[in-house]
Design an enzyme around this catalytic site. Structure first.
Site, PDB file in Angstrom:
ATOM      1  N   ASP A  38       0.848  -1.179   0.000  1.00 49.02           N
ATOM      2  CA  ASP A  38       0.000   0.000   0.000  1.00 49.02           C
ATOM      3  C   ASP A  38       0.892   1.240   0.000  1.00 49.02           C
ATOM      4  OD1 ASP A  38      -2.152   1.650   0.074  1.00 49.02           O
ATOM      5  OD2 ASP A  38      -2.855   1.047   2.058  1.00 49.02           O
ATOM      6  N   THR A  68       0.039   4.236   1.699  1.00 48.25           N
ATOM      7  CA  THR A  68       0.023   4.753   3.063  1.00 48.25           C
ATOM      8  C   THR A  68       0.615   3.721   4.010  1.00 48.25           C
ATOM      9  OG1 THR A  68      -1.991   5.974   2.538  1.00 48.25           O
ATOM     10  CG2 THR A  68      -1.425   5.740   4.863  1.00 48.25           C
ATOM     11  N   ASP A 121      -2.687  -3.800   6.316  1.00 51.23           N
ATOM     12  CA  ASP A 121      -2.948  -3.538   7.731  1.00 51.23           C
ATOM     13  C   ASP A 121      -4.434  -3.548   8.086  1.00 51.23           C
ATOM     14  OD1 ASP A 121      -3.712  -1.251   6.451  1.00 51.23           O
ATOM     15  OD2 ASP A 121      -2.324   0.089   7.490  1.00 51.23           O
TER      16      ASP A 121
END
Length: 623
Positions: free
Chosen positions: A115, A117, A352
């Protein structure tokens, strides 16, 4: 049971293990050894008990000495120790390994999906600017934003940044309706009765792409900033037809800090021929801007996942050619992992959130962030407790160390197994043939204590040190064939040379007990000479500590064969110069053949052979 969360939990709870080529290869080798041991063992048992003519005690000793070294008893132990030490080392870097083979798995990965972020950028964000649209009142916009951020029961990173920048409550009271953010619709909303119905979400989802506000959002996003649309709706947010007619009020610009180690990490993977795919739910242009600023290949040509094809083959083609994807849905992440695997790639997936669970589960290696959801951490094989993507190169380096060192150790143990089986087979066949052609059968040349000391300095101690040493060699598939290419020729050479030496020095049943010990010692000298050279080959390319290890092994045997107490305790007698000369000649021939075999197999299989380490190899760790 039909709820998405229930189905997600059910599918994630299916137990799977990481495929380990090392473990599968060792199991295959052990199975093959078992098949070899059965006929060789039966032959040696028959020879020692029924053909050799020896009394029961010496016959049993020879049988034990022949059977025990066939089992590579230390191979599984050394493999487990190497994995365990790797886990401890990575634990010191705040990396939790939940399955031992995951260390090896990440070293074999050729595609890493991550990802934006939390990977390229820091998790936290900062409210950089509020840009009113079409003359909207900025005070009203700020009040509505503060109310939404303050009332959100589960604020994500974007809402948390807004709440931090706008802490003052406008006093509108509790929201009359709430629509939580979801990855599917890409917006959240809250209704405040007379104060209006407010939406916060993706501009490219809520706006007409041809509108001025959409173009403005695209321009800001192209700078690598995260842009959210703050808008007003004509209906309550819980309405089935929401969001209804959207009236844009402002663009909320959030600033993300690029991780200082992100560029180095991407450069490391590029240098290791590992493709990095950035898969994000953010705007594709924004994701591409960040990726290209860090030098990611093709990062300046992001793909909007809403345009991805549904056909698996077409999807695989698109995913393989591009590196940066925006507006990716959770189900698309899983499909992209499968598409890459269908092209023969070994894929690692980082994530996450709960929506990443199935993609992590399907990937060859799942990597979760320590701050991620419990479900994500539960299904992942590796958890980065410090949330640093830059830890992954260290995992790759540790995996390489384990793979390379276990391969070295396997060569030593399997060479011993091959020559043990071969010696037992030769001696056993001699017993069978002696019954047919009426000659004196050969007893097994060694006592159990001889087998013990033969392994001390050629396998035992060196294998332990080699299994823990630094090793930066690139992980390659084909573990079993590579090990066999060295172990089988070397084992055959040791077995044949040792048997020939013993045949030359054995004087028949009429030999005295001392002459039998001298004959066995001569055969042992030949075996140890060649086995030490196999160790010298396995230890290449040489570094100073490896040379010291080899010298120490030689000195260990010099002490055993020269110190009177050791010679008496281990039943060694090299005093017959004729026997000892034959032993050294057979050993020298064996050493020459092992060396030739190593160079020839390298040439035949295109493997680069080096005697000494390059300067970079002297530095342990990750470069």
């Amino acid at each position: 049971r039909d709820a998405y969360a229930a189905r997600l939990a059910e599918e994630a709870s299916k137990f799977t293990l990481v495929h380990s080529e090392l473990m599968a290869g060792i199991n295959k080798i052990l199975k093959f050894i078992t098949y070899l041991m059965i006929p060789a063992g039966l032959l040696i048992i028959y020879n020692q008990l029924f053909s050799s003519g020896e009394s029961l005690g010496p016959a049993l000793s020879g049988m034990v000495a022949a059977l025990v070294p066939m089992v590579p008893e230390g191979l599984v132990l050394m493999t487990s120790i190497a994995f365990a030490v790797g886990v401890v080392r990575l634990g010191q870097r705040q990396c939790l390994v939940q399955e031992l083979p995951a260390i090896e798995g990440l070293a074999r990965v050729d595609v890493v999906c991550a990802d934006k972020t939390g990977t390229l950028t820091e998790n936290g964000m900062r409210l950089a600017e509020i840009v009113p649209i079409d003359g909207a009142d900025e005070n009203t916009v700020r009040a509505a934003l503060a109310a939404m951020a303050g009332d959100d029961p589960r604020p994500n990173a974007s809402v948390a940044a807004i709440a931090e920048a706008l802490p003052d409550d406008p006093g509108w009271g509790a929201a009359t309706a709430t629509a939580p953010f979801s990855s599917a619709k890409k917006w959240s909303g809250q209704s405040y009765g007379a104060h209006g119905n407010w939406l916060l979400g993706a501009p490219d989802v809520l706006l007409d792409p041809a509108s001025d506000a959409a173009r403005k959002a695209e321009e800001i996003g192209a700078q690598g900033l995260r842009v959210l649309l703050f808008a007003e709706s004509d209906r309550p947010v819980e309405d089935e037809a929401a969001p209804g007619t959207v009236t844009p009020r402002a663009l909320v610009v959030l600033e993300q800090r690029v991780r200082p180690d992100a560029r180095d990490t991407l450069e490391y993977f590029a240098g290791q021929k590992v493709d990095v795919k950035i898969i994000s739910g953010d705007n594709a242009v924004s994701v591409g801007a960040v990726a290209s600023s860090l030098g990611l290949s093709n990062g300046d040509r992001p793909v909007d996942a809403r345009t991805l094809p549904e056909d698996p083959d077409e999807l695989a083609e698109t995913v393989a050619s591009a590196t940066t994807f925006g507006r990716v849905r959770p189900d698309q992440k899983r499909a992209m992992v499968g598409a890459l695997q269908s092209r023969g790639h070994t894929v690692a997936m980082t994530g996450d959130g709960v929506n990443d669970v199935l993609a992590l589960k399907d990937a060859d290696i799942g990597v979760a962030m320590g701050s991620g959801s419990p479900a994500t951490r539960a299904v992942a094989q590796i958890v980065l407790l410090d949330n640093k993507f830059a830890t992954l190169p260290h995992v790759v380096g540790e995996g390489r160390r384990v793979i390379g060192n276990i391969e070295r150790v396997s060569n030593l143990f399997l060479t011993k197994t091959v020559y043990s089986v071969l010696l037992a087979f030769f001696v056993g066949v001699s017993g069978v043939l002696s019954q047919l052609f009426d000659f004196d059968p050969l007893p097994y040349p060694f006592l159990p204590r001889h087998v013990t000391i033969a392994a001390w300095f050629t396998i035992g101690i060196p294998a332990f040190l080699l299994s823990l040493a630094p090793n930066n060699e690139r992980a390659r598939s084909g573990f079993v064939p590579r090990v066999m290419r060295l172990a089988i020729p070397s084992g055959v050479i040791i077995g044949v040379a040792t048997f020939v030496c013993y045949v030359l020095v054995y004087g028949g049943p009429e030999q005295t007990e001392q002459q039998k010990i001298q004959a066995g010692t001569s055969a042992l000298i030949t075996l140890i000479m060649i086995a030490l050279w196999v160790l010298a080959v396995v230890a290449r390319p040489y570094q100073l500590w490896k040379i010291v290890l080899l010298i120490g092994s030689v000195l260990g045997y010099v002490i055993l064969f020269t110190v009177p107490f050791c010679r008496e305790f281990f039943a060694l007698d090299p005093s017959d110069l004729g026997y000892t000369t034959i032993a050294f000649v057979c050993g020298a021939v064996g050493v020459f053949l092992v060396e030739v075999s190593w160079w020839v197999t390298g040439r035949l299989h295109g493997e680069h052979r080096r005697l000494f380490a390059a300067p970079d190899d002297l530095l342990p760790g990750v470069h």
